[in-house]
Design a protein around this motif. Sequence first.
Motif, short mmCIF file in Angstrom:
data_model
loop_
_atom_site.label_atom_id
_atom_site.label_comp_id
_atom_site.label_asym_id
_atom_site.label_seq_id
_atom_site.Cartn_x
_atom_site.Cartn_y
_atom_site.Cartn_z
N LEU A 462 -151.94 -55.11 -61.49
CA LEU A 462 -151.85 -55.72 -62.81
C LEU A 462 -151.70 -57.24 -62.67
N GLU A 463 -152.33 -57.95 -63.60
CA GLU A 463 -152.31 -59.41 -63.52
C GLU A 463 -152.19 -60.03 -64.91
N TYR A 464 -151.70 -61.26 -64.92
CA TYR A 464 -151.83 -62.12 -66.09
C TYR A 464 -152.10 -63.53 -65.58
N THR A 465 -152.70 -64.33 -66.43
CA THR A 465 -152.98 -65.72 -66.07
C THR A 465 -151.76 -66.57 -66.42
N ALA A 466 -151.18 -67.20 -65.40
CA ALA A 466 -149.97 -68.00 -65.59
C ALA A 466 -150.33 -69.36 -66.18
N ASP A 467 -149.29 -70.16 -66.51
CA ASP A 467 -149.52 -71.47 -67.14
C ASP A 467 -150.20 -72.46 -66.19
N ASP A 468 -150.16 -72.16 -64.88
CA ASP A 468 -150.86 -73.03 -63.92
C ASP A 468 -152.25 -72.49 -63.59
N ASN A 469 -152.72 -71.51 -64.39
CA ASN A 469 -154.05 -70.92 -64.25
C ASN A 469 -154.22 -70.03 -63.03
N THR A 470 -153.11 -69.64 -62.38
CA THR A 470 -153.17 -68.69 -61.27
C THR A 470 -152.90 -67.28 -61.80
N SER A 471 -153.30 -66.28 -61.00
CA SER A 471 -153.05 -64.89 -61.38
C SER A 471 -151.70 -64.44 -60.83
N LYS A 472 -150.89 -63.86 -61.69
CA LYS A 472 -149.57 -63.37 -61.27
C LYS A 472 -149.36 -61.94 -61.78
N GLN A 473 -148.37 -61.30 -61.19
CA GLN A 473 -148.11 -59.89 -61.51
C GLN A 473 -146.98 -59.77 -62.52
N PRO A 474 -147.19 -59.00 -63.59
CA PRO A 474 -146.12 -58.84 -64.58
C PRO A 474 -145.06 -57.84 -64.11
N ILE A 475 -143.92 -57.88 -64.77
CA ILE A 475 -142.88 -56.86 -64.59
C ILE A 475 -143.13 -55.77 -65.63
N MET A 476 -142.90 -54.52 -65.24
CA MET A 476 -143.05 -53.39 -66.16
C MET A 476 -141.68 -52.77 -66.41
N ILE A 477 -141.32 -52.60 -67.65
CA ILE A 477 -140.05 -51.95 -68.01
C ILE A 477 -140.38 -50.63 -68.71
N HIS A 478 -139.89 -49.53 -68.14
CA HIS A 478 -140.01 -48.23 -68.79
C HIS A 478 -138.77 -48.05 -69.68
N ARG A 479 -138.96 -47.55 -70.90
CA ARG A 479 -137.84 -47.46 -71.83
C ARG A 479 -137.95 -46.26 -72.73
N ALA A 480 -136.95 -45.39 -72.72
CA ALA A 480 -136.84 -44.30 -73.69
C ALA A 480 -135.38 -44.26 -74.12
N ILE A 481 -135.14 -44.30 -75.43
CA ILE A 481 -133.76 -44.35 -75.92
C ILE A 481 -133.24 -42.95 -76.23
N LEU A 482 -134.04 -42.16 -76.92
CA LEU A 482 -133.64 -40.78 -77.20
C LEU A 482 -133.81 -39.90 -75.96
N GLY A 483 -134.72 -40.29 -75.08
CA GLY A 483 -135.06 -39.48 -73.92
C GLY A 483 -136.27 -38.63 -74.25
N SER A 484 -136.04 -37.58 -75.02
CA SER A 484 -137.13 -36.79 -75.60
C SER A 484 -136.64 -36.28 -76.95
N PHE A 485 -137.58 -36.02 -77.86
CA PHE A 485 -137.18 -35.50 -79.16
C PHE A 485 -136.56 -34.12 -79.02
N GLU A 486 -137.05 -33.31 -78.08
CA GLU A 486 -136.50 -31.98 -77.88
C GLU A 486 -135.03 -32.06 -77.48
N ARG A 487 -134.77 -32.81 -76.44
CA ARG A 487 -133.39 -32.90 -75.94
C ARG A 487 -132.47 -33.55 -76.98
N PHE A 488 -132.98 -34.61 -77.64
CA PHE A 488 -132.15 -35.31 -78.60
C PHE A 488 -131.82 -34.42 -79.80
N VAL A 489 -132.79 -33.63 -80.27
CA VAL A 489 -132.53 -32.71 -81.38
C VAL A 489 -131.50 -31.66 -80.97
N ALA A 490 -131.58 -31.17 -79.73
CA ALA A 490 -130.59 -30.21 -79.23
C ALA A 490 -129.19 -30.83 -79.25
N ILE A 491 -129.08 -32.05 -78.71
CA ILE A 491 -127.78 -32.73 -78.67
C ILE A 491 -127.28 -33.01 -80.08
#
Length: 604
Positions: A462-491
Amino acid sequence: MSEIIGYKVNGEIIDTQSIGNIDSKEPIYFDNSEESLYIMRHTCAHLMAEAIKILYPEAQFFVGPVVNEGFYYDFRVNHKISEDDLKTIENKMKQLAKKGEKLVKYSLPRDEAIEKFKNDDLKQAVISRIPLGDGTLSIYSQGEFEDLCRGPHLPTLKLLNSFKLTKIAGAYLGGDENSEMLTRIYGIAFADKDSLNTYLRQLEEAKKRDHRKVGMELGLFAFDDEIGAGLPIWLPSGARLRRNIENLLTQALIERGYEPVRGPEILKSDVWRVSGHYANYGENMYFTTIDNVEYGIKPMNCVGHIKVYQSSPRSYRDLPLRFYEYGVVHRHEKSGVLHGLLRVREFTQDDAHIFCLPSQIGSEVKDIIEFTQKIMNAFGFKYEMEISTRPEKSIGSDEVWEEATNALKEALDEYGIDYAIDEGGGAFYGPKIDIKITDAIGRKWQCGTIQIDMNLPERFKLEYTADDNTSKQPIMIHRAILGSFERFVAILTEHFGGEFPFFVAPTQIIIIPISNVHTAYSLKIRNELLKYGVYSEIDSKNDTLNKRIRNAEKQRVPMILVLGDEEVKNNSVAIRDRRNKEHFNMDLVEFIKFSREKMREVSF
C-alpha cells in the motif's frame, strides 16, 4: 493475617511445595485475590477428582484446569453421571476436605512416569502433550489419589470449605470432535462462604437472563439443525433490534467521517496467502474450489478494505481514510464451543479500517476511544481496556511490532485511561486494544478491538504520495466497537434481561384496543409512530383485556397503551410505562412528541 499458600516470582505463581530457596518472592495469601483463587480452584479440581475416584473406582482422568467459570475435570467413567449425582460428589469432597490431607509433590523421569501410568491411556495422552523440558514430570498426591500436574496447589485440603459443583457436560478428548466423549464436571471455589453465595446468586440470575432462553421467549433468533450448527436465523423482533442498533451506529459513523464500503464474502486464496491468513489462520477458515482455483470464505473484512484502498491512487491529503462495513464473516468453530449467539460460525462485524499517516495514529485511536465511551455509556456498561502484545504465531519484524505497540500505549496514556497488558494476546498481524465490558450482574465480556497494523500495508504494498512527492506506506487501523452484532445482542440481552431500552427495543409499544371499535384509532397511532421510527404492535386478539395486558407484559416492551372510549373521545392515550412502573394519560400529540424524544435521547 491469612495463611500463605504460594508466591509470585517474576509474575509466575509458585506453590509452597515448589518454592525451594528462592529469595525474591511475593507471598500469596489465602483470600479472594486472583492468584489465590487460581491455586485454590486448581486444588479443588483435584479434590473433586479424588471424590470421583472413591465413588467410581474405575474412573480415569484426563485434565483438570482452572478456567473463567472456576475449574473442571475431564474423566472417563463406566457409570452415567447426571446433575443429580453432583450433590453426592460434593458431599464426598466436603468429607475429604475435613480430613485435611496434605498435597505432596514429587517428580519422576518421563520414562518412569510413562511406565507408572502404562495402563491408563488418558494419562498417556496427557504425557504426550507435555513438552520435553528437563525430562521430568511432576505429580501431586493427596491421600490415595495422585495425578500428573505442574501445580500450583494449596499445601492442604483443609483450607477448602467454600466450593460448589455447578454443572456437568460432555467434552471431546483434547477438544477433538473425532475423539472419545468424556464426562466434564465444572465447579467453583472461594476463600469464604459469603463470596461463594454471592457468586451462586449471580449464577442464578445469569440463568434467568441467558440470551438463549430470553431470545426464545421474545422471538429474537433461532437455530435450526437442518441449516447447520452455529448459523443463527434472525426472527423479526431480533432483526428489528439489530436494525435499531445499526441505525444509531450508521448515523454516528457518517458524522465521524466514515465511508460505507463492501467487500466480497469469498476471495481467491492467493490474497489470503499474501495477507498471512492462509498460514496463520487457515484452520479457522472455509475453503472451496471454483474453476480449479481455490477460494477462501472471508473470516475478516480487512482484505476487502485493502482492495478498496488500492482502487485509486492516494495522497497524504486524502488521509485519514475511514471505511466501514457491516461485514458478514465465517469462521470454523468446533461444535463443542458453539454457544448461542456468543460463539457462532457466521456473524456480522461492525467493522472499520482506517488508513492514516503515522502522525495520525494517536488522534485516530483517541477518536475511537471517545466513540467507544459514548456507545458503552449509552447502554450503561462499565468497561476497561487491555493491550495485547505480539503472539508466538505472528508476522512482521520486532521493530514494527514495538513501534505499533508503543503507539497504542501512548494513545491510552494521553487519554488518561488505565489499561492491562495481555502478553502474547495480539492478532497475528499486529498489537491491539481489547475493550472489555462489565454487565449489570458483574460479568466481564470481550467486545470491541482496536488493532494497529503495519504488516498488511507492507504485504499488499500500500502506498500514498507524501508531501515531498515520494511514495510512503500508510498505517492501517482495524476497529470494531461492538465486536459483532451477534455477540453484542447476546450481551445486551443478558445485561438488560430482555428489558431493552426504548431507543433499541424491537417493539417499543404494544397498543391494546379495548374493543373492535377502538381498532381504527389504534391504527392511526401506530402509523403516526412509524413515521418517527417508533415500532408498535396492535393486540386486538379475541382475549380478555387482562390477558392481553399480561401477554404484553411478558414481551417486556417499554410501554403499553390501552385505548377505550375515553381515549378516542379525547384524542389521548392511557400509558403503562413498564420501565418506570407508572400509569398515566397523555394527549396524543404530546405522546407522539414524547416518543420521538425518547428515540432521540441517545446518540453515539
